[in-house]
Design an enzyme around this catalytic site. Structure first.
Site, PDB file in Angstrom:
ATOM      1  CE  LYS A   9      56.485 -46.677   7.628  1.00 33.76           C
ATOM      2  NZ  LYS A   9      56.870 -45.404   6.980  1.00 33.76           N
ATOM      3  CE1 TYR A  49      54.668 -42.297  10.861  1.00 34.07           C
ATOM      4  CE2 TYR A  49      52.433 -43.033  10.411  1.00 34.07           C
ATOM      5  CZ  TYR A  49      53.800 -43.199  10.276  1.00 34.07           C
ATOM      6  OH  TYR A  49      54.303 -44.255   9.554  1.00 34.07           O
ATOM      7  CG  ASN A 112      59.348 -45.421   4.156  1.00 40.10           C
ATOM      8  OD1 ASN A 112      58.356 -45.881   4.725  1.00 40.10           O
ATOM      9  ND2 ASN A 112      60.047 -44.409   4.643  1.00 40.10           N
ATOM     10  CG  HIS A 115      57.869 -46.841  12.415  1.00 46.99           C
ATOM     11  ND1 HIS A 115      58.172 -45.502  12.404  1.00 46.99           N
ATOM     12  CD2 HIS A 115      57.933 -47.230  13.711  1.00 46.99           C
ATOM     13  CE1 HIS A 115      58.385 -45.102  13.651  1.00 46.99           C
ATOM     14  NE2 HIS A 115      58.242 -46.128  14.459  1.00 46.99           N
ATOM     15  CD  GLU A 126      57.782 -44.763  17.563  1.00 50.99           C
ATOM     16  OE1 GLU A 126      58.464 -45.772  17.263  1.00 50.99           O
ATOM     17  OE2 GLU A 126      57.989 -43.631  17.056  1.00 50.99           O
TER      18      GLU A 126
HETATM   19  P1  GTP Z   1      59.659 -43.982  10.152  1.00 54.18           P
HETATM   20  O1  GTP Z   1      60.522 -45.088  10.659  1.00 54.18           O
HETATM   21  O2  GTP Z   1      58.524 -44.472   9.283  1.00 54.18           O
HETATM   22  O3  GTP Z   1      59.229 -43.003  11.207  1.00 54.18           O
HETATM   23  O4  GTP Z   1      60.578 -43.203   9.114  1.00 54.18           O
HETATM   24  P2  GTP Z   1      61.721 -42.187   9.443  1.00 54.18           P
HETATM   25  O5  GTP Z   1      61.911 -41.992  10.913  1.00 54.18           O
HETATM   26  O6  GTP Z   1      62.879 -42.640   8.629  1.00 54.18           O
HETATM   27  O7  GTP Z   1      61.119 -40.858   8.816  1.00 54.18           O
HETATM   28  P3  GTP Z   1      60.239 -39.730   9.510  1.00 54.18           P
HETATM   29  O8  GTP Z   1      59.870 -40.089  10.902  1.00 54.18           O
HETATM   30  O9  GTP Z   1      60.886 -38.439   9.247  1.00 54.18           O
HETATM   31  O10 GTP Z   1      58.928 -39.785   8.592  1.00 54.18           O
HETATM   32  C1  GTP Z   1      57.910 -40.724   8.894  1.00 54.18           C
HETATM   33  C2  GTP Z   1      57.377 -41.302   7.603  1.00 54.18           C
HETATM   34  O11 GTP Z   1      56.716 -40.280   6.894  1.00 54.18           O
HETATM   35  C3  GTP Z   1      58.443 -41.809   6.657  1.00 54.18           C
HETATM   36  O12 GTP Z   1      58.807 -43.133   6.885  1.00 54.18           O
HETATM   37  C4  GTP Z   1      57.757 -41.693   5.313  1.00 54.18           C
HETATM   38  O13 GTP Z   1      56.994 -42.859   5.032  1.00 54.18           O
HETATM   39  C5  GTP Z   1      56.809 -40.534   5.519  1.00 54.18           C
HETATM   40  N1  GTP Z   1      57.307 -39.342   4.864  1.00 54.18           N
HETATM   41  C6  GTP Z   1      58.393 -38.593   5.190  1.00 54.18           C
HETATM   42  N2  GTP Z   1      58.529 -37.559   4.365  1.00 54.18           N
HETATM   43  C7  GTP Z   1      57.484 -37.650   3.482  1.00 54.18           C
HETATM   44  C8  GTP Z   1      57.053 -36.875   2.382  1.00 54.18           C
HETATM   45  O14 GTP Z   1      57.664 -35.863   2.011  1.00 54.18           O
HETATM   46  N3  GTP Z   1      55.912 -37.294   1.733  1.00 54.18           N
HETATM   47  C9  GTP Z   1      55.213 -38.410   2.113  1.00 54.18           C
HETATM   48  N4  GTP Z   1      54.105 -38.795   1.456  1.00 54.18           N
HETATM   49  N5  GTP Z   1      55.598 -39.167   3.155  1.00 54.18           N
HETATM   50  C10 GTP Z   1      56.719 -38.795   3.823  1.00 54.18           C
HETATM   51 MG    MG Z   2      60.353 -41.567  12.268  1.00 55.36          MG
END
Ligand code: GTP
Ligand code: MG
Length: 148
Positions: A9, A49, A112, A115, A126
């Site tokens: 990212k 997303y 973080n 992805h 994706e």
């Molecule tokens: P990805 O690999 O990035 O998709 O992460 P993930 O699958 O572990 O998490 P998820 O798909 O649930 O969420 C996608 C992304 O949204 C996460 O990687 C975070 O960067 C972001 N995200 C999730 N929860 C929060 C939140 O509460 N606040 C914010 N600002 N970002 C969030």
């Molecule tokens: Mg995810």
């Protein structure tokens, strides 16, 4: 062979972590089949997303992923989808184990670093958002015999 979509990212690119992240997946034995530095469009971000469309942080997510270039990758290998998720660590860095990418380098859930697709269906979807078929290269590496 199974494929996954991984993306360093904007925070990971800005913090010079592309090489470190690529190196971890290479050393694990996975094979890179496509990669590029790219600026994600608003349309790509919203499609990528879409599962989070109703969440309060959707706007932030789209703004962040389009704020600066990402390093988009497709990796191949046995169980690469689940294994890459393990190597990434938990979504929220407060829960991600030391040794994982997020555990080592991330401090907040919004930034973080990486992805990774969470299922075969997500991976296929994706990869299609970010890569054209001709950008993915099928080739053989002798090292495979020493990994599998
Ligand atoms: P990805 O690999 O990035 O998709 O992460 P993930 O699958 O572990 O998490 P998820 O798909 O649930 O969420 C996608 C992304 O949204 C996460 O990687 C975070 O960067 C972001 N995200 C999730 N929860 C929060 C939140 O509460 N606040 C914010 N600002 N970002 C969030
Ligand atoms: Mg995810």
């Amino acid at each position: 062979m199974e494929r996954t979509y991984l993306m360093v990212k904007p925070d990971g690119v800005q913090r010079n972590l592309i090489g470190e992240i690529v190196s971890r997946f290479e050393k694990k034995g996975f094979q890179l089949v496509g990669a590029k530095l790219m600026q994600v469009s608003k349309e790509q971000a919203e499609t990528h997303y879409v599962e989070h469309k109703e969440r309060p942080f959707f706007g932030e997510l789209v703004d962040f992923i389009t704020s600066s270039p990402v390093f988009a990758m497709v990796w191949e290998g046995e169980n690469v989808i689940a294994t890459a998720r393990q190597m990434m660590g938990a979504t929220n860095p407060k829960d991600s184990a030391p040794g994982t990418i997020r555990g080592e380098y991330a401090a907040t859930v919004g930034k973080n670093i990486i992805h990774g697709s969470d299922s075969p269906a997500s991976a296929e979807r994706e990869i299609g958002i970010f890569f054209k078929e001709e950008e993915l290269i099928e080739y053989s590496k002798l090292i495979k015999e020493w990994v599998y």
